[in-house]
Design a protein around this motif. Structure first.
Motif, mmCIF file in Angstrom:
data_model
loop_
_atom_site.group_PDB
_atom_site.id
_atom_site.type_symbol
_atom_site.label_atom_id
_atom_site.label_comp_id
_atom_site.label_asym_id
_atom_site.label_seq_id
_atom_site.Cartn_x
_atom_site.Cartn_y
_atom_site.Cartn_z
ATOM 1 N N ARG A 57 1.811 -0.138 7.761
ATOM 2 C CA ARG A 57 1.699 -0.334 6.321
ATOM 3 C C ARG A 57 1.318 -1.778 6.042
ATOM 4 N NH1 ARG A 57 3.648 3.055 2.084
ATOM 5 N NH2 ARG A 57 3.535 5.172 2.910
ATOM 6 N N CYS A 58 0.571 -1.981 4.999
ATOM 7 C CA CYS A 58 0.154 -3.329 4.619
ATOM 8 C C CYS A 58 0.866 -3.755 3.342
ATOM 9 C CB CYS A 58 -1.354 -3.384 4.401
ATOM 10 S SG CYS A 58 -2.323 -3.083 5.888
ATOM 11 N N MET A 115 0.859 -1.181 0.000
ATOM 12 C CA MET A 115 0.000 0.000 0.000
ATOM 13 C C MET A 115 0.893 1.229 0.000
ATOM 14 S SD MET A 115 -3.051 -0.703 2.724
ATOM 15 C CE MET A 115 -4.279 -1.979 2.481
ATOM 16 N N VAL A 116 0.466 2.247 -0.732
ATOM 17 C CA VAL A 116 1.227 3.483 -0.808
ATOM 18 C C VAL A 116 0.907 4.399 0.372
ATOM 19 C CG1 VAL A 116 1.680 5.514 -2.270
ATOM 20 C CG2 VAL A 116 1.389 3.277 -3.303
ATOM 21 N N GLU A 117 -0.123 4.084 1.134
ATOM 22 C CA GLU A 117 -0.551 4.916 2.257
ATOM 23 C C GLU A 117 -0.569 4.101 3.543
ATOM 24 O OE1 GLU A 117 -4.304 7.020 1.109
ATOM 25 O OE2 GLU A 117 -4.004 5.877 -0.725
ATOM 26 N N ASN A 118 -0.538 4.814 4.655
ATOM 27 C CA ASN A 118 -0.714 4.161 5.955
ATOM 28 C C ASN A 118 -2.173 3.753 6.143
ATOM 29 O OD1 ASN A 118 1.985 4.682 6.564
ATOM 30 N ND2 ASN A 118 1.502 6.628 7.575
ATOM 31 N N LEU A 119 -2.378 2.694 6.897
ATOM 32 C CA LEU A 119 -3.714 2.145 7.097
ATOM 33 C C LEU A 119 -4.626 3.137 7.835
ATOM 34 C CD1 LEU A 119 -5.231 -0.543 6.514
ATOM 35 C CD2 LEU A 119 -4.724 -1.189 8.873
ATOM 36 N N LYS A 120 -5.903 3.148 7.447
ATOM 37 C CA LYS A 120 -6.900 4.040 8.045
ATOM 38 C C LYS A 120 -8.109 3.273 8.596
ATOM 39 C CE LYS A 120 -5.782 7.484 4.502
ATOM 40 N NZ LYS A 120 -6.324 8.279 3.369
#
Length: 233
Positions: free
Chosen positions: A229-230, A59-64
């Motif tokens: 991060r995933c 994933m390009v983003e941190n988990l939400k």
């Protein structure tokens, strides 16, 4: 004023370091990955861009995600006293400001990743990146001696950002301390990196605005709030 002077000195040193590093490599050694992108959604409907780096899809983003994969909620904790005494999964927005969650993702405590009921935060087909995953990521960047520079996003860092040639787009999301206070937004990024096999430990990865290192640390605290991060299974 002192902070500005320090930042200017750091920027000068960083530029000099990059120049020296660049002269020590041939042009063919530059990291320019053929990025394969896509998207994945979590249980809450948040959609994340993805990127392939070497043999991994990240994933390009941190988990939400505010829920486990099975739909059970993770507890949002705003009160610092409750946070420091919590012995179950919990999350927060940096500074209790939901706007920070949109940019930096959520901060999770250790219990949310090591749930006794074995509920999972990551979407189906994905998992929270463990220490082995981070090690593989850095190995995929072994052609450069400044891996954090290729991992950092180009913006939002206080001083030394990156070129994000890897597509990873690491952001300085700060952390929540075990006493419930917040710190280091804009200057540091922290990501839980618990081993994916064996006994869970308090491992995490760190990138700071002062340098290009990706630190591997084991002195975490169960009631600290870090990003996650995933990576694809």
């Amino acid at each position: 004023m002192y902070r500005r002077i320090v930042d200017l000195i750091l920027k000068f040193l960083a530029a000099a370091f990059l120049l020296v590093a660049a002269t020590g490599c041939s042009k063919n050694d530059d990291i320019h990955y053929p990025l394969t992108t896509g998207t994945v959604a979590d249980i809450d409907g948040n959609v994340y861009s993805t990127v392939i780096i070497g043999s991994q899809k990240w994933m390009v983003e941190n988990l939400k995600s505010r829920h486990y994969r099975n739909g059970d909620p993770v507890t949002r904790v705003t009160d610092p006293v409750i946070w420091q005494n919590l012995a179950a999964g919990g999350y927060c927005y940096y500074g209790n400001d939901t706007a920070n969650g949109k940019t930096y993702g959520l901060l999770y405590n250790w219990y949310s990743l090591n749930d006794p009921a074995h509920r999972l935060l990551a979407p189906s087909g994905w998992h929270i990146a463990g220490d082995e995953d981070w090690t593989a990521l850095l190995n995929n960047l072994q052609r450069t001696n400044i891996p954090a520079y290729t991992l950092k996003a180009k913006t939002l860092w206080d001083s030394i950002a990156g070129n994000n040639n890897s597509g990873f787009a690491a952001l300085p999301g700060g952390m929540r301390f075990e006493d419930g206070s917040y710190g280091n937004l804009g200057s540091d990024g922290y990501w839980w990196s618990c081993p994916t096999t064996g006994l869970p430990t308090l491992c995490y990865r760190h990138m700071g605005y002062r340098d290009f290192k990706v630190d591997s640390l084991t002195n975490g605290h169960k009631n600290r709030g870090f990003s996650v991060r995933c990576v694809h299974d």
